[in-house]
Design a protein around this motif. Structure first.
Motif, short mmCIF file in Angstrom:
data_model
loop_
_atom_site.label_atom_id
_atom_site.label_comp_id
_atom_site.label_asym_id
_atom_site.label_seq_id
_atom_site.Cartn_x
_atom_site.Cartn_y
_atom_site.Cartn_z
N LEU A 1 0.80 -1.23 0.00
CA LEU A 1 0.00 0.00 0.00
C LEU A 1 0.83 1.28 0.00
CD1 LEU A 1 -2.76 -0.93 2.63
CD2 LEU A 1 -2.98 -0.83 0.14
N ASP A 2 2.04 1.22 0.57
CA ASP A 2 2.90 2.40 0.66
C ASP A 2 3.92 2.48 -0.48
OD1 ASP A 2 2.35 3.94 3.30
OD2 ASP A 2 2.21 1.82 3.83
N GLY A 3 3.80 1.60 -1.45
CA GLY A 3 4.72 1.63 -2.58
C GLY A 3 6.03 0.91 -2.33
N ASN A 4 6.15 0.17 -1.22
CA ASN A 4 7.35 -0.65 -1.02
C ASN A 4 7.36 -1.72 -2.10
OD1 ASN A 4 8.56 0.38 1.52
ND2 ASN A 4 6.56 -0.17 2.36
N LYS A 5 8.47 -1.80 -2.79
CA LYS A 5 8.60 -2.70 -3.94
C LYS A 5 9.30 -3.97 -3.50
CE LYS A 5 10.41 -2.46 -8.68
NZ LYS A 5 11.12 -1.56 -9.62
N PHE A 6 8.71 -5.12 -3.86
CA PHE A 6 9.28 -6.43 -3.52
C PHE A 6 9.43 -7.25 -4.79
CE2 PHE A 6 6.69 -5.05 0.11
CZ PHE A 6 7.65 -5.04 1.10
N ASP A 7 10.32 -8.21 -4.74
CA ASP A 7 10.58 -9.09 -5.86
C ASP A 7 10.19 -10.51 -5.47
OD1 ASP A 7 11.82 -9.68 -8.44
OD2 ASP A 7 13.46 -10.59 -7.32
N VAL A 8 9.77 -11.30 -6.45
CA VAL A 8 9.52 -12.73 -6.24
C VAL A 8 10.31 -13.48 -7.31
CG1 VAL A 8 7.80 -14.57 -6.09
CG2 VAL A 8 7.18 -12.23 -5.42
N TRP A 9 11.04 -14.50 -6.87
CA TRP A 9 11.91 -15.29 -7.76
C TRP A 9 11.44 -16.73 -7.73
CZ3 TRP A 9 17.48 -17.07 -6.41
CH2 TRP A 9 18.15 -17.52 -7.56
N SER A 10 11.50 -17.39 -8.86
CA SER A 10 11.00 -18.76 -8.98
C SER A 10 11.98 -19.82 -8.47
CB SER A 10 10.66 -19.07 -10.44
OG SER A 10 11.83 -19.05 -11.25
N GLU A 11 13.13 -19.42 -8.00
CA GLU A 11 14.14 -20.40 -7.61
C GLU A 11 14.33 -20.43 -6.10
OE1 GLU A 11 15.57 -22.47 -9.98
OE2 GLU A 11 13.98 -21.48 -11.10
N LEU A 12 13.80 -21.45 -5.47
CA LEU A 12 13.95 -21.63 -4.03
C LEU A 12 15.36 -22.08 -3.70
CD1 LEU A 12 12.29 -21.49 -1.41
CD2 LEU A 12 11.70 -23.88 -1.76
N SER A 13 15.97 -21.48 -2.72
CA SER A 13 17.32 -21.79 -2.29
C SER A 13 17.49 -23.29 -2.02
CB SER A 13 17.65 -21.00 -1.02
OG SER A 13 18.72 -21.57 -0.33
N PRO A 14 18.52 -23.92 -2.58
CA PRO A 14 18.75 -25.34 -2.32
C PRO A 14 18.95 -25.66 -0.84
CG PRO A 14 20.08 -24.61 -4.17
CD PRO A 14 19.45 -23.39 -3.57
N ILE A 15 19.58 -24.76 -0.11
CA ILE A 15 19.79 -24.97 1.33
C ILE A 15 18.45 -24.95 2.06
CG2 ILE A 15 20.78 -23.95 3.43
CD1 ILE A 15 23.12 -23.00 1.63
N PHE A 16 17.56 -24.05 1.68
CA PHE A 16 16.24 -24.00 2.29
C PHE A 16 15.45 -25.26 1.96
CE2 PHE A 16 11.78 -22.89 2.58
CZ PHE A 16 11.71 -22.19 3.77
N LYS A 17 15.52 -25.70 0.69
CA LYS A 17 14.83 -26.92 0.28
C LYS A 17 15.29 -28.11 1.12
CE LYS A 17 13.94 -26.26 -4.63
NZ LYS A 17 14.25 -26.78 -5.96
N GLU A 18 16.60 -28.24 1.25
CA GLU A 18 17.17 -29.36 2.01
C GLU A 18 16.76 -29.28 3.48
OE1 GLU A 18 21.57 -30.58 3.46
OE2 GLU A 18 21.36 -30.19 1.31
N LYS A 19 16.88 -28.13 4.07
CA LYS A 19 16.56 -27.97 5.50
C LYS A 19 15.11 -28.28 5.82
CE LYS A 19 16.80 -24.78 9.33
NZ LYS A 19 17.89 -24.55 10.17
N TYR A 20 14.22 -27.86 4.92
CA TYR A 20 12.79 -28.04 5.17
C TYR A 20 12.18 -29.18 4.34
CZ TYR A 20 13.20 -23.85 7.90
OH TYR A 20 13.58 -22.95 8.85
N LEU A 21 13.05 -30.00 3.74
CA LEU A 21 12.64 -31.20 3.02
C LEU A 21 11.58 -30.94 1.96
CD1 LEU A 21 12.50 -33.60 6.10
CD2 LEU A 21 14.38 -33.35 4.48
N ILE A 22 11.81 -29.90 1.18
CA ILE A 22 10.89 -29.53 0.13
C ILE A 22 11.35 -30.19 -1.16
CG2 ILE A 22 9.97 -27.63 -1.25
CD1 ILE A 22 10.33 -25.87 1.27
N SER A 23 10.46 -30.94 -1.80
CA SER A 23 10.81 -31.57 -3.06
C SER A 23 10.18 -30.81 -4.21
CB SER A 23 10.37 -33.03 -3.07
OG SER A 23 8.97 -33.11 -2.91
N GLU A 24 10.68 -31.06 -5.39
CA GLU A 24 10.18 -30.37 -6.59
C GLU A 24 8.75 -30.69 -6.86
OE1 GLU A 24 11.75 -28.03 -8.44
OE2 GLU A 24 13.45 -28.16 -7.13
#
Length: 139
Positions: A116-139
């Protein structure tokens, strides 16, 4: 000294209206509100603690690079292109201001969105491999 920084614990985002902004983050982004007063709100989402801090008008996280282009300070990650496209579509349905999905010349794709205040954020399609491994996220 062998100590090192381990993680980012909290991110502070300037907002002009804590009440409206906290509702926006909860309703539009699925944040969980854990505390709120007239000067700040504490939200939990994207595995992060986010403080919305009442600020003066015309404050934001955004900055301008040497070419005069407005840049974002934060990039959120999702798990793959399908997730990115679904989130982009969901944001449009929720009437969040979003940019087009872009190929920026690196792995994956991105899009930007604004609060609402114009703060700009980005979204990326590539989840960090370390995060995937730590939280057991599969493709």
């Amino acid at each position: 000294m062998n100590e090192k920084l381990l993680r980012v614990g909290t991110i502070y985002i300037p907002v002009t209206n804590v009440e409206l902004s906290s509702e926006w983050y909860v309703n539009k982004l699925g944040a969980e509100l854990s505390y709120k007063d007239e000067d700040k709100a504490i939200l939990n989402f994207a595995n992060q603690s986010i403080f919305l801090v009442k600020s003066q008008d015309n404050q934001s996280l955004n900055f301008y690079d040497i070419y005069g282009e407005e840049r974002f300070s934060l990039t959120f990650e999702v798990n793959g292109l399908t997730a990115l496209e679904a989130l982009h579509s969901d944001f449009i349905k929720k009437e969040i201001k979003v940019g087009e999905i872009e190929n920026r010349g690196h792995t994956g794709k991105n899009f930007v969105f604004y609060d609402l205040d114009g703060n700009k954020f980005d979204v990326w399609s590539e989840l960090s491999p370390i995060f995937k491994e730590k939280y057991l996220i599969s493709e």
